[in-house]
Design a protein around this motif. Sequence first.
Motif, PDB file in Angstrom:
ATOM      1  N   GLN A  27     -57.673 -40.928 -22.275  1.00  0.00           N
ATOM      2  CA  GLN A  27     -57.407 -39.213 -22.657  1.00  0.00           C
ATOM      3  C   GLN A  27     -56.398 -39.707 -23.983  1.00  0.00           C
ATOM      4  N   GLU A  28     -55.498 -40.160 -24.159  1.00  0.00           N
ATOM      5  CA  GLU A  28     -54.340 -40.985 -24.431  1.00  0.00           C
ATOM      6  C   GLU A  28     -54.988 -40.873 -25.853  1.00  0.00           C
ATOM      7  N   PHE A  29     -56.028 -41.729 -25.931  1.00  0.00           N
ATOM      8  CA  PHE A  29     -56.550 -41.850 -27.425  1.00  0.00           C
ATOM      9  C   PHE A  29     -56.658 -41.050 -28.078  1.00  0.00           C
ATOM     10  N   LEU A  30     -57.176 -40.335 -27.362  1.00  0.00           N
ATOM     11  CA  LEU A  30     -58.403 -39.256 -28.311  1.00  0.00           C
ATOM     12  C   LEU A  30     -57.670 -38.116 -28.861  1.00  0.00           C
ATOM     13  N   GLY A  31     -57.921 -38.194 -30.426  1.00  0.00           N
ATOM     14  CA  GLY A  31     -57.174 -37.282 -31.696  1.00  0.00           C
ATOM     15  C   GLY A  31     -56.280 -37.508 -32.589  1.00  0.00           C
ATOM     16  N   ARG A  32     -56.108 -38.994 -31.717  1.00  0.00           N
ATOM     17  CA  ARG A  32     -55.667 -39.901 -32.536  1.00  0.00           C
ATOM     18  C   ARG A  32     -56.223 -40.844 -32.980  1.00  0.00           C
ATOM     19  N   ASN A  33     -55.557 -41.413 -34.377  1.00  0.00           N
ATOM     20  CA  ASN A  33     -55.780 -42.569 -35.111  1.00  0.00           C
ATOM     21  C   ASN A  33     -56.412 -43.987 -34.760  1.00  0.00           C
ATOM     22  N   ILE A  34     -57.594 -44.346 -35.098  1.00  0.00           N
ATOM     23  CA  ILE A  34     -57.854 -45.408 -34.062  1.00  0.00           C
ATOM     24  C   ILE A  34     -57.280 -47.409 -34.323  1.00  0.00           C
ATOM     25  N   SER A  35     -56.448 -46.308 -35.625  1.00  0.00           N
ATOM     26  CA  SER A  35     -55.968 -48.101 -35.731  1.00  0.00           C
ATOM     27  C   SER A  35     -54.872 -48.689 -34.676  1.00  0.00           C
ATOM     28  N   ILE A  36     -54.599 -47.821 -33.931  1.00  0.00           N
ATOM     29  CA  ILE A  36     -53.630 -47.587 -33.237  1.00  0.00           C
ATOM     30  C   ILE A  36     -53.793 -49.349 -31.966  1.00  0.00           C
ATOM     31  N   ILE A  37     -55.201 -48.874 -31.728  1.00  0.00           N
ATOM     32  CA  ILE A  37     -56.009 -50.215 -30.670  1.00  0.00           C
ATOM     33  C   ILE A  37     -56.530 -50.976 -31.070  1.00  0.00           C
ATOM     34  N   CYS A  38     -56.895 -50.815 -32.485  1.00  0.00           N
ATOM     35  CA  CYS A  38     -57.538 -52.060 -33.570  1.00  0.00           C
ATOM     36  C   CYS A  38     -56.152 -53.630 -33.829  1.00  0.00           C
ATOM     37  N   GLY A  39     -56.515 -54.800 -32.897  1.00  0.00           N
ATOM     38  CA  GLY A  39     -55.428 -56.088 -32.759  1.00  0.00           C
ATOM     39  C   GLY A  39     -56.209 -56.781 -33.772  1.00  0.00           C
ATOM     40  N   GLY A  40     -55.781 -57.883 -34.142  1.00  0.00           N
ATOM     41  CA  GLY A  40     -56.140 -59.137 -35.292  1.00  0.00           C
ATOM     42  C   GLY A  40     -56.291 -59.037 -36.166  1.00  0.00           C
ATOM     43  N   GLY A  41     -55.029 -57.797 -36.559  1.00  0.00           N
ATOM     44  CA  GLY A  41     -54.719 -57.126 -37.701  1.00  0.00           C
ATOM     45  C   GLY A  41     -55.784 -56.658 -38.841  1.00  0.00           C
ATOM     46  N   HIS A  42     -57.357 -56.410 -38.078  1.00  0.00           N
ATOM     47  CA  HIS A  42     -57.755 -54.411 -38.103  1.00  0.00           C
ATOM     48  C   HIS A  42     -57.016 -53.120 -38.607  1.00  0.00           C
ATOM     49  N   GLY A  43     -56.241 -53.238 -37.808  1.00  0.00           N
ATOM     50  CA  GLY A  43     -55.437 -51.683 -38.062  1.00  0.00           C
ATOM     51  C   GLY A  43     -54.923 -51.463 -39.270  1.00  0.00           C
ATOM     52  N   ALA A  44     -54.405 -53.423 -39.480  1.00  0.00           N
ATOM     53  CA  ALA A  44     -53.747 -52.051 -40.575  1.00  0.00           C
ATOM     54  C   ALA A  44     -54.945 -52.273 -42.048  1.00  0.00           C
ATOM     55  N   HIS A  45     -55.854 -52.629 -41.699  1.00  0.00           N
ATOM     56  CA  HIS A  45     -56.818 -52.156 -42.883  1.00  0.00           C
ATOM     57  C   HIS A  45     -58.247 -50.947 -42.429  1.00  0.00           C
ATOM     58  N   HIS A  46     -57.703 -51.102 -41.213  1.00  0.00           N
ATOM     59  CA  HIS A  46     -58.612 -48.713 -40.963  1.00  0.00           C
ATOM     60  C   HIS A  46     -58.445 -47.683 -41.915  1.00  0.00           C
ATOM     61  N   ASP A  47     -57.204 -47.752 -41.668  1.00  0.00           N
ATOM     62  CA  ASP A  47     -56.671 -46.489 -43.128  1.00  0.00           C
ATOM     63  C   ASP A  47     -57.309 -46.866 -44.660  1.00  0.00           C
ATOM     64  N   LYS A  48     -57.601 -48.236 -45.222  1.00  0.00           N
ATOM     65  CA  LYS A  48     -57.401 -48.370 -46.652  1.00  0.00           C
ATOM     66  C   LYS A  48     -59.436 -47.998 -46.021  1.00  0.00           C
ATOM     67  N   TYR A  49     -59.796 -48.432 -45.072  1.00  0.00           N
ATOM     68  CA  TYR A  49     -61.794 -48.225 -45.023  1.00  0.00           C
ATOM     69  C   TYR A  49     -62.268 -46.865 -45.324  1.00  0.00           C
ATOM     70  N   LEU A  50     -61.169 -46.229 -44.649  1.00  0.00           N
ATOM     71  CA  LEU A  50     -61.147 -44.913 -44.940  1.00  0.00           C
ATOM     72  C   LEU A  50     -61.589 -44.029 -45.945  1.00  0.00           C
ATOM     73  N   GLN A  51     -60.405 -44.752 -46.869  1.00  0.00           N
ATOM     74  CA  GLN A  51     -59.945 -44.412 -48.065  1.00  0.00           C
ATOM     75  C   GLN A  51     -60.511 -44.144 -48.934  1.00  0.00           C
ATOM     76  N   ARG A  52     -61.391 -45.735 -49.425  1.00  0.00           N
ATOM     77  CA  ARG A  52     -62.275 -46.414 -50.368  1.00  0.00           C
ATOM     78  C   ARG A  52     -62.679 -45.126 -49.738  1.00  0.00           C
TER      79      ARG A  52
END
Length: 98
Positions: free
Chosen positions: A1-26
């Motif tokens: 429930q803490e996760f609802l409404g938040r950016n999914i990049s907060i849980i992405c490990g392995g360096g994926h979090g840094a790229h998540h917003d770039k994927y959405l922006q593209r």
Amino acid sequence: QEFLGRNISIICGGGHGAHHDKYLQRYLETGETGVIGKNRELMARRKDGSEFPISLGVVEVDSFDGDARLFTGYVHDLTEQKQREETIRVRERLLEGI
């Protein structure tokens, strides 16, 4: 429930979090789906910093007013599945040696 409404990049490990917003922006700029609408396996990060395997799907959803662009992420913990797969691999290797 803490996760609802938040950016999914907060849980992405392995360096994926840094790229998540770039994927959405593209996607927003070009319409190129890339990872939008697809499931992929990657590592996620727990609050304690440990990482675990997940299946992640991100889709665009319609907003009620039509003005906002909203995205929903679907996360499935694959820890047990990956453990079962490893158990099968170990058993197969043992059987090959018999």
